[in-house]
Write a protein that holds these residues in place. Structure first.
Motif, PDB file in Angstrom:
ATOM      1  N   SER A 147       0.773  -1.417  -0.056  1.00 36.59           N
ATOM      2  CA  SER A 147      -0.070  -0.032  -0.010  1.00 36.59           C
ATOM      3  C   SER A 147       0.965   1.313   0.102  1.00 36.59           C
ATOM      4  N   GLY A 148       0.341   2.139  -0.671  1.00 35.10           N
ATOM      5  CA  GLY A 148       1.114   3.782  -0.603  1.00 35.10           C
ATOM      6  C   GLY A 148       0.619   4.299  -1.794  1.00 35.10           C
ATOM      7  N   ARG A 149       1.426   5.644  -1.854  1.00 29.01           N
ATOM      8  CA  ARG A 149       0.925   6.543  -3.126  1.00 29.01           C
ATOM      9  C   ARG A 149       1.500   6.057  -4.319  1.00 29.01           C
ATOM     10  N   THR A 150       2.529   5.320  -4.354  1.00 26.67           N
ATOM     11  CA  THR A 150       3.107   4.805  -5.643  1.00 26.67           C
ATOM     12  C   THR A 150       2.673   3.564  -6.002  1.00 26.67           C
ATOM     13  N   SER A 151       2.466   3.345  -7.241  1.00 24.56           N
ATOM     14  CA  SER A 151       1.689   2.316  -7.977  1.00 24.56           C
ATOM     15  C   SER A 151       2.587   1.021  -7.451  1.00 24.56           C
ATOM     16  N   PHE A 152       2.258  -0.184  -7.079  1.00 25.34           N
ATOM     17  CA  PHE A 152       2.670  -1.225  -7.131  1.00 25.34           C
ATOM     18  C   PHE A 152       3.600  -1.925  -8.161  1.00 25.34           C
ATOM     19  N   SER A 153       2.895  -1.669  -9.420  1.00 28.06           N
ATOM     20  CA  SER A 153       3.619  -1.951 -10.553  1.00 28.06           C
ATOM     21  C   SER A 153       5.015  -1.458 -10.831  1.00 28.06           C
ATOM     22  N   THR A 154       5.543  -0.434  -9.933  1.00 28.77           N
ATOM     23  CA  THR A 154       6.805   0.169 -10.370  1.00 28.77           C
ATOM     24  C   THR A 154       7.712  -0.415  -9.340  1.00 28.77           C
ATOM     25  N   TYR A 155       7.293  -1.227  -8.594  1.00 31.78           N
ATOM     26  CA  TYR A 155       8.333  -1.881  -7.654  1.00 31.78           C
ATOM     27  C   TYR A 155       8.901  -3.503  -8.165  1.00 31.78           C
ATOM     28  N   ASP A 156      10.082  -3.587  -7.881  1.00 28.23           N
ATOM     29  CA  ASP A 156      10.503  -5.050  -7.922  1.00 28.23           C
ATOM     30  C   ASP A 156      10.394  -5.513  -6.607  1.00 28.23           C
ATOM     31  N   MET A 157       9.708  -6.780  -6.455  1.00 30.41           N
ATOM     32  CA  MET A 157       9.273  -7.300  -5.107  1.00 30.41           C
ATOM     33  C   MET A 157      10.065  -8.883  -4.846  1.00 30.41           C
ATOM     34  N   ALA A 158      10.401  -8.930  -3.941  1.00 35.75           N
ATOM     35  CA  ALA A 158      11.050 -10.067  -3.307  1.00 35.75           C
ATOM     36  C   ALA A 158      10.636 -10.770  -2.054  1.00 35.75           C
ATOM     37  N   TRP A 159      11.156 -12.033  -1.964  1.00 36.47           N
ATOM     38  CA  TRP A 159      10.924 -12.690  -0.586  1.00 36.47           C
ATOM     39  C   TRP A 159      12.251 -12.915  -0.282  1.00 36.47           C
ATOM     40  N   PHE A 160      12.452 -12.876   1.219  1.00 40.76           N
ATOM     41  CA  PHE A 160      13.650 -13.190   2.059  1.00 40.76           C
ATOM     42  C   PHE A 160      13.258 -14.082   3.269  1.00 40.76           C
ATOM     43  N   ARG A 161      14.052 -14.721   3.669  1.00 38.53           N
ATOM     44  CA  ARG A 161      13.718 -15.464   5.042  1.00 38.53           C
ATOM     45  C   ARG A 161      14.777 -15.361   5.989  1.00 38.53           C
ATOM     46  N   GLN A 162      14.574 -15.474   7.235  1.00 38.35           N
ATOM     47  CA  GLN A 162      15.661 -15.727   8.197  1.00 38.35           C
ATOM     48  C   GLN A 162      15.320 -16.833   9.252  1.00 38.35           C
ATOM     49  N   ALA A 163      16.155 -17.640   9.498  1.00 34.96           N
ATOM     50  CA  ALA A 163      15.883 -18.662  10.319  1.00 34.96           C
ATOM     51  C   ALA A 163      16.662 -18.374  11.745  1.00 34.96           C
ATOM     52  N   PRO A 164      16.370 -18.951  12.584  1.00 33.28           N
ATOM     53  CA  PRO A 164      17.097 -18.667  13.787  1.00 33.28           C
ATOM     54  C   PRO A 164      18.455 -18.763  14.007  1.00 33.28           C
ATOM     55  N   GLY A 165      19.384 -17.724  14.364  1.00 37.53           N
ATOM     56  CA  GLY A 165      20.811 -17.899  14.335  1.00 37.53           C
ATOM     57  C   GLY A 165      21.401 -17.735  12.930  1.00 37.53           C
ATOM     58  N   ARG A 188       2.941 -11.938  -8.760  1.00 36.84           N
ATOM     59  CA  ARG A 188       2.227 -10.732  -8.544  1.00 36.84           C
ATOM     60  C   ARG A 188       1.110 -10.254  -9.145  1.00 36.84           C
ATOM     61  N   ASP A 189       0.092  -9.761  -8.459  1.00 35.23           N
ATOM     62  CA  ASP A 189      -1.089  -9.291  -9.388  1.00 35.23           C
ATOM     63  C   ASP A 189      -0.953  -7.626  -8.735  1.00 35.23           C
ATOM     64  N   ASN A 190      -0.534  -6.808  -9.887  1.00 37.93           N
ATOM     65  CA  ASN A 190      -0.617  -5.390  -9.505  1.00 37.93           C
ATOM     66  C   ASN A 190      -1.784  -4.554  -9.444  1.00 37.93           C
ATOM     67  N   ALA A 191      -2.838  -5.168  -9.876  1.00 32.36           N
ATOM     68  CA  ALA A 191      -4.087  -4.652  -9.772  1.00 32.36           C
ATOM     69  C   ALA A 191      -4.363  -4.574  -8.332  1.00 32.36           C
ATOM     70  N   GLU A 192      -4.232  -5.831  -7.481  1.00 32.62           N
ATOM     71  CA  GLU A 192      -4.257  -6.134  -6.157  1.00 32.62           C
ATOM     72  C   GLU A 192      -3.406  -5.808  -5.233  1.00 32.62           C
ATOM     73  N   ALA A 193      -2.229  -5.071  -5.956  1.00 34.48           N
ATOM     74  CA  ALA A 193      -1.139  -4.718  -5.387  1.00 34.48           C
ATOM     75  C   ALA A 193      -0.560  -5.913  -4.185  1.00 34.48           C
ATOM     76  N   THR A 194      -0.527  -7.017  -4.755  1.00 32.30           N
ATOM     77  CA  THR A 194      -0.397  -8.184  -3.971  1.00 32.30           C
ATOM     78  C   THR A 194       0.809  -9.043  -4.546  1.00 32.30           C
ATOM     79  N   MET A 195       1.735  -9.708  -3.684  1.00 33.64           N
ATOM     80  CA  MET A 195       2.359 -10.672  -4.253  1.00 33.64           C
ATOM     81  C   MET A 195       2.444 -11.892  -3.183  1.00 33.64           C
ATOM     82  N   LEU A 196       2.642 -13.299  -3.845  1.00 28.52           N
ATOM     83  CA  LEU A 196       2.443 -14.271  -3.627  1.00 28.52           C
ATOM     84  C   LEU A 196       3.828 -15.143  -3.491  1.00 28.52           C
TER      85      LEU A 196
END
Length: 129
Positions: free
Chosen positions: A25-43, A72-80
């Motif tokens: 969410s925000g003022r800038t369109s979701f479609s203008t971003y590169d989107m990523a997932w990261f993860r962090q395990a304990p330690g 990603r679904d830019n219309a819904e501003a969602t990444m899966l």
């Protein structure tokens, strides 16, 4: 600027599938971003999981290649992120990240956490054996 909220984590069994969601969410369109997932395990350090660029190019970490799908679904501003055949070593906090789009780069660029300015709070995924 973009605000990111992850959801979909939880406790699952080895071999299960899970779909994580990241809402932007925000003022800038979701479609203008590169989107990523990261993860962090304990330690452990935060590690790259997958990216879907503004142009729909995708890259995956070797540990999840072949059993995960990012979209990603830019219309819904969602990444899966769908992960299949979950393993105990997938246990981690999963973070959604975004950066203002750039011209196409390679895996080494998109897999670096410092390249992303915006981060969600994370969602816990626990895989029991």
């Amino acid at each position: 600027q973009i605000q990111l909220v992850e959801s979909g984590g939880g406790l699952v069994q080895t071999g299960d599938s899970l779909t994580l969601s990241c809402a932007g969410s925000g003022r800038t369109s979701f479609s203008t971003y590169d989107m990523a997932w990261f993860r962090q395990a304990p330690g452990k350090e935060r590690e790259f999981v997958a990216v879907v660029t503004w142009s729909q190019t995708t890259y995956y970490a070797d540990s999840l290649k072949g059993r995960s799908t990012i979209s990603r679904d830019n219309a819904e501003a969602t990444m899966l992120l769908q992960i299949n055949s979950l393993k105990p070593e997938d246990t981690a906090v999963y973070y959604c990240a975004a950066r203002v789009k750039v011209l196409s780069q390679g895996y080494d660029f998109y897999s670096r956490s410092r390249m992303y300015r915006y981060w969600g709070q994370g969602t816990q995924v626990t895989v029991s054996s």
